[in-house]
Write a protein that holds these residues in place. Structure first.
Motif, PDB file in Angstrom:
ATOM      1  N   PHE A  62       0.857  -6.064   1.880  1.00 40.71           N
ATOM      2  CA  PHE A  62       1.463  -4.984   1.103  1.00 40.71           C
ATOM      3  C   PHE A  62       0.716  -3.668   1.306  1.00 40.71           C
ATOM      4  O   PHE A  62       1.335  -2.618   1.538  1.00 40.71           O
ATOM      5  CB  PHE A  62       1.476  -5.370  -0.380  1.00 40.71           C
ATOM      6  N   CYS A  63      -0.608  -3.719   1.248  1.00 43.89           N
ATOM      7  CA  CYS A  63      -1.413  -2.503   1.434  1.00 43.89           C
ATOM      8  C   CYS A  63      -1.231  -1.921   2.830  1.00 43.89           C
ATOM      9  O   CYS A  63      -1.224  -0.700   3.009  1.00 43.89           O
ATOM     10  CB  CYS A  63      -2.889  -2.789   1.166  1.00 43.89           C
ATOM     11  N   LYS A  64      -1.093  -2.793   3.810  1.00 40.96           N
ATOM     12  CA  LYS A  64      -0.879  -2.318   5.180  1.00 40.96           C
ATOM     13  C   LYS A  64       0.423  -1.537   5.272  1.00 40.96           C
ATOM     14  O   LYS A  64       0.479  -0.443   5.858  1.00 40.96           O
ATOM     15  CB  LYS A  64      -0.837  -3.513   6.140  1.00 40.96           C
ATOM     16  N   ARG A  65       1.492  -2.045   4.668  1.00 43.55           N
ATOM     17  CA  ARG A  65       2.769  -1.328   4.696  1.00 43.55           C
ATOM     18  C   ARG A  65       2.697  -0.020   3.906  1.00 43.55           C
ATOM     19  O   ARG A  65       3.331   0.971   4.296  1.00 43.55           O
ATOM     20  CB  ARG A  65       3.889  -2.225   4.162  1.00 43.55           C
ATOM     21  N   LEU A  66       1.958  -0.014   2.820  1.00 41.72           N
ATOM     22  CA  LEU A  66       1.781   1.242   2.082  1.00 41.72           C
ATOM     23  C   LEU A  66       1.171   2.306   2.982  1.00 41.72           C
ATOM     24  O   LEU A  66       1.657   3.438   3.064  1.00 41.72           O
ATOM     25  CB  LEU A  66       0.879   1.025   0.860  1.00 41.72           C
ATOM     26  N   ARG A  67       0.090   1.949   3.677  1.00 44.36           N
ATOM     27  CA  ARG A  67      -0.619   2.927   4.502  1.00 44.36           C
ATOM     28  C   ARG A  67       0.216   3.340   5.711  1.00 44.36           C
ATOM     29  O   ARG A  67       0.183   4.496   6.120  1.00 44.36           O
ATOM     30  CB  ARG A  67      -1.972   2.374   4.925  1.00 44.36           C
TER      31      ARG A  67
ATOM     32  N   GLY B 101      -2.508  11.940 -10.890  1.00 42.42           N
ATOM     33  CA  GLY B 101      -2.055  13.122 -10.163  1.00 42.42           C
ATOM     34  C   GLY B 101      -2.579  13.194  -8.746  1.00 42.42           C
ATOM     35  O   GLY B 101      -2.002  13.885  -7.890  1.00 42.42           O
ATOM     36  N   SER B 102      -3.681  12.477  -8.467  1.00 41.99           N
ATOM     37  CA  SER B 102      -4.263  12.472  -7.126  1.00 41.99           C
ATOM     38  C   SER B 102      -3.761  11.310  -6.280  1.00 41.99           C
ATOM     39  O   SER B 102      -4.088  11.218  -5.097  1.00 41.99           O
ATOM     40  CB  SER B 102      -5.797  12.383  -7.223  1.00 41.99           C
ATOM     41  N   ALA B 103      -2.990  10.413  -6.900  1.00 40.85           N
ATOM     42  CA  ALA B 103      -2.618   9.167  -6.230  1.00 40.85           C
ATOM     43  C   ALA B 103      -1.118   9.092  -5.980  1.00 40.85           C
ATOM     44  O   ALA B 103      -0.322   9.676  -6.709  1.00 40.85           O
ATOM     45  CB  ALA B 103      -3.060   7.977  -7.082  1.00 40.85           C
ATOM     46  N   ASN B 104      -0.748   8.352  -4.941  1.00 34.63           N
ATOM     47  CA  ASN B 104       0.673   8.106  -4.697  1.00 34.63           C
ATOM     48  C   ASN B 104       0.961   6.653  -4.326  1.00 34.63           C
ATOM     49  O   ASN B 104       2.113   6.280  -4.134  1.00 34.63           O
ATOM     50  CB  ASN B 104       1.210   9.025  -3.597  1.00 34.63           C
ATOM     51  N   GLY B 105      -0.092   5.826  -4.217  1.00 41.72           N
ATOM     52  CA  GLY B 105       0.100   4.431  -3.834  1.00 41.72           C
ATOM     53  C   GLY B 105      -0.562   3.471  -4.796  1.00 41.72           C
ATOM     54  O   GLY B 105       0.082   2.851  -5.634  1.00 41.72           O
ATOM     55  N   ILE B 106      -1.881   3.347  -4.666  1.00 37.85           N
ATOM     56  CA  ILE B 106      -2.654   2.435  -5.514  1.00 37.85           C
ATOM     57  C   ILE B 106      -3.957   3.110  -5.944  1.00 37.85           C
ATOM     58  O   ILE B 106      -4.607   3.786  -5.143  1.00 37.85           O
ATOM     59  CB  ILE B 106      -2.990   1.122  -4.771  1.00 37.85           C
TER      60      ILE B 106
ATOM     61  N   ASP C  65       8.624   0.350  -4.420  1.00 39.59           N
ATOM     62  CA  ASP C  65      10.054   0.349  -4.142  1.00 39.59           C
ATOM     63  C   ASP C  65      10.338   0.828  -2.718  1.00 39.59           C
ATOM     64  O   ASP C  65      11.133   0.221  -1.979  1.00 39.59           O
ATOM     65  CB  ASP C  65      10.755   1.258  -5.155  1.00 39.59           C
ATOM     66  N   LYS C  66       9.684   1.889  -2.302  1.00 37.44           N
ATOM     67  CA  LYS C  66       9.970   2.499  -1.004  1.00 37.44           C
ATOM     68  C   LYS C  66       9.547   1.634   0.175  1.00 37.44           C
ATOM     69  O   LYS C  66      10.150   1.712   1.255  1.00 37.44           O
ATOM     70  CB  LYS C  66       9.322   3.876  -0.927  1.00 37.44           C
TER      71      LYS C  66
END
Length: 305
Positions: free
Chosen positions: A167-172, A103-108, A149-150
């Motif tokens: 991948f992590c860079k694009r997430l952030r 519930g606190s997370a949206n990425g990893i 996906d996004k």
């Protein structure tokens, strides 16, 4: 409805006993374990109904395999996937702990990751349960399928090496967070190394502390340098920094440096010095640089996803 977590394991010529131990460490806590084979090693794990083996009879790289796992998990209505290396052993209770923090997370969500063979690596001591960090390695991480996906999934051109950094860079960039559970530690072996004597270890640790440069601590062990990995590292470091040039440097933190100039001294030169196959490593370095420079790269834009 409670978010559902699956597990995904990418294998390549695995040691079956270790792989079975890896599966055993997670099988009771999830409804599905995906195994993507990048080879054709016979696997007996198909006897467990929770295990789904994916195989395309060829090695298309780690990023491709991870994307296929995420696609299968999405089809089966999972929301999160814990990705593991074939020799990883998940700490007991970590997946249940992930469930508490979704519930606190949206990425990893990720644990701390320590290679116990490298004496300079120590867990971060903090009173916080969760800390936001810049990146997480693939092994042990619990990744949101929606976020994956996004942002367009894992970059399959990379094949191996620096996939998680990119991948992590694009997430952030796109506003997703990487949260580390500080009380959990995954013991993960990075590469093939042999620790040196305690006297030698203490000497290099002293030099590392005195100079405030962790690269010196790496001389506390003997590293077996793989020319193939040297090629991909040299190629991919150029590619990811061209692709994400509008968002600052990428992946140099792996080598305790901040720029390509530092990378030369922190990775490129030491790889040649420490290699037994020096000609092969020199060739891999040169070829990787050339292929990285020649690679056609579309500069990434945040609003492109």
């Amino acid at each position: 409805m409670k978010d559902r977590i699956a597990v995904g394991i990418v294998v390549y010529k695995p040691k079956l006993a270790r792989l079975e131990a890896c599966i055993s460490s997670v099988i009771d806590d999830v409804d599905r374990v995906y195994i993507y084979q990048n080879d054709n090693t016979p696997l007996p794990m198909h006897k467990n109904k929770k295990v789904l083996i994916l195989n395309e009879s060829r090695n298309l790289g780690l990023a491709y395999a991870l994307n296929r796992i995420m696609e299968e998990a999405k089809k089966e209505a999972f929301q999160w996937v814990v990705t593991l290396d074939q020799d990883s052993i998940m700490p007991e209770g970590l997946i249940k702990e992930y469930q508490l923090h979704l519930g606190s997370a949206n990425g990893i969500l990720c644990p701390q990751v320590i290679d116990k063979r490298r004496v300079y690596m120590r867990p971060v001591r903090t009173g916080k349960i969760l800390s936001e960090v810049d990146m997480a390695i693939t092994s042990g991480s619990c990744t949101s399928i929606s976020a994956w996906d996004k942002v367009g999934g894992f970059d399959q051109w990379l094949f191996i090496d620096l996939i998680d950094n990119e991948f992590c860079k694009r997430l952030r960039i796109n506003g997703f967070k990487i949260l580390r559970l500080n009380q959990w530690v995954l013991d993960q072996e990075f590469g093939k190394i042999l620790p040196k004597s305690r006297t030698v270890q203490r000497f290099w640790l002293f030099v590392s502390r005195a100079t405030h440069n962790q690269n010196f601590a790496k001389f506390s062990y003997t590293k077996f340098v793989d020319p193939n990995r040297v090629y991909y590292t040299n190629r991919n470091i150029i590619y990811v920094n061209k692709k994400l040039k509008n968002y600052g440097p990428v992946a140099y933190e792996n080598y305790n440096c901040k720029s390509y100039f530092g990378f030369i001294f922190a990775f490129m030169i030491p790889s040649v010095i420490r290699a037994k196959q020096k000609k092969a490593v020199l060739k891999a370095t040169y070829t990787g640089i050339i292929d990285g420079m020649k690679a056609r790269v579309t500069e990434y834009q945040e609003n492109a996803v």
